[in-house]
Design an enzyme around this catalytic site. Structure first.
Site, PDB file in Angstrom:
ATOM      1  CG  PHE A  52      91.353  13.759 -92.253  1.00 56.07           C
ATOM      2  CD1 PHE A  52      92.572  13.710 -91.579  1.00 56.07           C
ATOM      3  CD2 PHE A  52      91.375  14.053 -93.602  1.00 56.07           C
ATOM      4  CE1 PHE A  52      93.770  13.955 -92.238  1.00 56.07           C
ATOM      5  CE2 PHE A  52      92.567  14.305 -94.276  1.00 56.07           C
ATOM      6  CZ  PHE A  52      93.771  14.250 -93.589  1.00 56.07           C
ATOM      7  CE1 TYR A 235      90.312  19.009-102.636  1.00 57.76           C
ATOM      8  CE2 TYR A 235      90.701  21.233-101.833  1.00 57.76           C
ATOM      9  CZ  TYR A 235      90.177  19.970-101.654  1.00 57.76           C
ATOM     10  OH  TYR A 235      89.501  19.674-100.501  1.00 57.76           O
ATOM     11  CE  LYS A 244      87.294  20.935 -98.047  1.00 52.95           C
ATOM     12  NZ  LYS A 244      86.607  20.338 -96.886  1.00 52.95           N
TER      13      LYS A 244
HETATM   14  P1  NAI Z   1      85.922  10.222 -96.105  1.00 56.78           P
HETATM   15  O1  NAI Z   1      85.174   9.906 -97.340  1.00 56.78           O
HETATM   16  O2  NAI Z   1      86.953   9.271 -95.645  1.00 56.78           O
HETATM   17  O3  NAI Z   1      84.887  10.463 -94.907  1.00 56.78           O
HETATM   18  C1  NAI Z   1      83.709  11.185 -95.096  1.00 56.78           C
HETATM   19  C2  NAI Z   1      82.793  10.991 -93.929  1.00 56.78           C
HETATM   20  O4  NAI Z   1      81.611  11.767 -94.152  1.00 56.78           O
HETATM   21  C3  NAI Z   1      82.323   9.538 -93.739  1.00 56.78           C
HETATM   22  O5  NAI Z   1      82.262   9.262 -92.352  1.00 56.78           O
HETATM   23  C4  NAI Z   1      80.900   9.554 -94.304  1.00 56.78           C
HETATM   24  O6  NAI Z   1      80.039   8.584 -93.744  1.00 56.78           O
HETATM   25  C5  NAI Z   1      80.480  10.962 -93.889  1.00 56.78           C
HETATM   26  N1  NAI Z   1      79.331  11.459 -94.631  1.00 56.78           N
HETATM   27  C6  NAI Z   1      79.214  11.648 -95.974  1.00 56.78           C
HETATM   28  N2  NAI Z   1      77.980  12.143 -96.251  1.00 56.78           N
HETATM   29  C7  NAI Z   1      77.327  12.258 -95.076  1.00 56.78           C
HETATM   30  C8  NAI Z   1      76.027  12.682 -94.715  1.00 56.78           C
HETATM   31  N3  NAI Z   1      75.140  13.123 -95.610  1.00 56.78           N
HETATM   32  N4  NAI Z   1      75.681  12.612 -93.405  1.00 56.78           N
HETATM   33  C9  NAI Z   1      76.545  12.143 -92.464  1.00 56.78           C
HETATM   34  N5  NAI Z   1      77.792  11.765 -92.752  1.00 56.78           N
HETATM   35  C10 NAI Z   1      78.182  11.823 -94.041  1.00 56.78           C
HETATM   36  O7  NAI Z   1      86.534  11.695 -96.346  1.00 56.78           O
HETATM   37  P2  NAI Z   1      87.798  12.473 -95.768  1.00 56.78           P
HETATM   38  O8  NAI Z   1      88.799  12.574 -96.835  1.00 56.78           O
HETATM   39  O9  NAI Z   1      88.191  11.982 -94.424  1.00 56.78           O
HETATM   40  O10 NAI Z   1      87.171  13.935 -95.634  1.00 56.78           O
HETATM   41  C11 NAI Z   1      86.789  14.521 -94.410  1.00 56.78           C
HETATM   42  C12 NAI Z   1      87.082  16.021 -94.473  1.00 56.78           C
HETATM   43  O11 NAI Z   1      88.510  16.200 -94.574  1.00 56.78           O
HETATM   44  C13 NAI Z   1      86.478  16.689 -95.708  1.00 56.78           C
HETATM   45  O12 NAI Z   1      86.026  17.977 -95.353  1.00 56.78           O
HETATM   46  C14 NAI Z   1      87.674  16.809 -96.650  1.00 56.78           C
HETATM   47  O13 NAI Z   1      87.550  17.841 -97.588  1.00 56.78           O
HETATM   48  C15 NAI Z   1      88.782  17.094 -95.638  1.00 56.78           C
HETATM   49  N6  NAI Z   1      90.156  16.895 -96.117  1.00 56.78           N
HETATM   50  C16 NAI Z   1      90.531  15.735 -96.766  1.00 56.78           C
HETATM   51  C17 NAI Z   1      91.822  15.592 -97.251  1.00 56.78           C
HETATM   52  C18 NAI Z   1      92.263  14.338 -97.960  1.00 56.78           C
HETATM   53  O14 NAI Z   1      93.332  14.363 -98.560  1.00 56.78           O
HETATM   54  N7  NAI Z   1      91.526  13.264 -97.886  1.00 56.78           N
HETATM   55  C19 NAI Z   1      92.839  16.639 -97.061  1.00 56.78           C
HETATM   56  C20 NAI Z   1      92.372  17.759 -96.271  1.00 56.78           C
HETATM   57  C21 NAI Z   1      91.067  17.884 -95.838  1.00 56.78           C
END
Ligand code: NAI
Length: 398
Positions: A52, A235, A244
């Site tokens: 995202f 979840y 969350k």
């Molecule tokens: P993703 O794994 O694709 O991206 C995570 C990002 O966080 C990456 O850019 C990574 O480098 C960064 N990151 C991780 N640890 C870090 C740190 N210590 N310092 C700096 N950057 C760090 O994950 P996704 O799924 O895009 O998740 C993003 C948000 O969206 C989260 O809050 C997740 O809960 C939320 N979300 C995700 C959904 C899904 O179905 N994937 C649905 C609704 C919300």
């Protein structure tokens, strides 16, 4: 070296650099051709390298007002043992495409939870970049070291009040397996909240405000998930859901602060279930997503990350009309996922799923392809036989 996909326990060990480049390019093309919006011009995104966060960055730079962006992420480049993570290459190639269009695209690799990276980013905003008008927090992390105490907290994905049994797709073996996970301890619930709750987002917001890095009327957004009954125990009703809820309550507090100080806004966008590096890890979520994809595609309402975020900006946040929130002050981008007819069809299909038929009844093929694409594989127009020179890759700069 020829880059091959390598999956181990639901995680990709390799990423294809030029596959990642093509995927970033494809997302940019999608945004350029989608409904445009007049929105933020100076943006800070934490977690900008994949899922995202990356979609947010691309949409803001190419689907609207051509925003300058700062992206913070935690990724690894080429080492003796690894050939670079997908997010590492996504950052590099996003920057290349953005700079070609005359945009500022600055990447910071580091731990967003640390004091050091906060200081570096804030100094950069003050000295070079200029005040931001949008701050997006999109971190998904397995752990966090609290800089104040030095203690490291690990997040867990567990139910909070009972042992969880549920079907999960083993993406490596293409099998549906039953998982059993013991109920979380109080310590695990609290640790997950420390990592995935709102504490760090709040700290960023406080420091940005204190250091006069935010424009008047700026917004800050963090992403959350609710989901359906199918994933409730693991979840929303589990450790991650508790975190969350903390994130969502934090939004209300930040909103008050930003309203008072800069006439700004803070809110949560509740997004749809999508395959990302982080979500592929969650038990049962993978099967739910594969079934949901099937139903949403059949009903013509499926969205991937970039489609969802482009719609969020163009049709909701920057549509020129008053933003509508739910009773808890959240923007609901999961509106299509949670439509009653969609959930009824998900339930019907779910009841019929077995380890033998799940590949046929769900959209497992689409789910897996999207997972592979996250790592630069199975993307049309990429030469996967190309022998890529590692030394050349090492010269690519963040
Ligand atoms: P993703 O794994 O694709 O991206 C995570 C990002 O966080 C990456 O850019 C990574 O480098 C960064 N990151 C991780 N640890 C870090 C740190 N210590 N310092 C700096 N950057 C760090 O994950 P996704 O799924 O895009 O998740 C993003 C948000 O969206 C989260 O809050 C997740 O809960 C939320 N979300 C995700 C959904 C899904 O179905 N994937 C649905 C609704 C919300």
């Amino acid at each position: 070296m020829i880059f091959k996909a390598e999956l181990v326990k639901g995680m990709a060990k390799t990423a294809h650099p030029y596959g990642c480049r093509k995927e970033v390019f494809n997302q940019i093309e999608y945004c350029k051709n989608a409904k445009q919006f007049n929105g933020a011009k100076k943006v800070l995104i934490i977690g900008a390298s994949s899922g995202f966060g990356l979609a947010t960055r691309i949409s803001l730079a190419f689907g609207g007002t051509k925003a300058d962006t700062i992206g913070v992420s935690f990724e690894t480049g080429i080492t003796n043992r690894r050939t670079g993570s997908a997010g590492w290459y996504n950052n590099i190639f996003f920057k290349e495409f953005a700079e070609k269009e005359g945009l500022i695209a600055t990447n910071f690799i580091g731990d967003a939870f640390s004091d050091e990276i906060k200081e570096i980013v804030i100094n950069y905003i003050k000295k070079e970049f200029g005040k931001i008008d949008l701050f997006v927090y999109s971190v998904a992390s397995p752990r966090r070291k609290d800089p104040k105490t030095g203690k490291t907290y690990n997040s867990t994905i567990k139910a909070t009040d009972e042992t969880f049994y549920g079907p999960t797709i083993d993406i490596e073996k293409d099998e549906l397996v039953m998982t059993k996970i013991n109920s979380a301890t109080q310590e695990e619930i609290e640790a997950t909240q420390k990592v995935m709750g709102g504490e760090d987002w709040n700290e960023w917001c406080r420091l940005l405000l204190e250091n006069d890095c935010i424009e008047k009327k700026a917004m800050t957004i963090a992403y959350s998930y609710i989901g359906s009954q199918r994933t409730y125990k693991i979840y929303r009703g589990g450790t991650i859901g508790t975190a969350k809820c903390h994130l969502e309550n934090t939004a209300l507090k930040i909103n008050e602060e930003w309203k008072k100080n800069i006439d700004g806004k803070a809110f949560i966008s509740v997004n749809k279930a999508l395959v990302t590096k982080a979500s592929a890890y969650i038990p049962t979520f993978s099967l739910y997503a594969a079934v949901l994809y099937k139903v949403m595609k059949e009903n013509g309402v499926h969205e991937n990350c970039i489609m969802q975020i482009q719609r969020m900006f163009s049709e909701k946040i920057y549509s020129g009309t008053t933003l509508k929130f739910d009773d808890s002050g959240r923007l609901r981008m999961d509106d299509l996922e949670l439509r009653e007819d969609i959930q009824n069809q998900v339930d019907d299909l779910w009841r019929k799923i077995t380890p033998e038929n799940f590949k046929i009844l769900s959209d497992y093929e689409g789910y897996k392809r999207e997972f592979m694409k996250l790592n630069g594989f199975e993307i049309d127009g990429v030469n996967y036989e190309e022998n890529i020179d590692i030394e050349t890759l090492k010269t690519l700069e963040q």
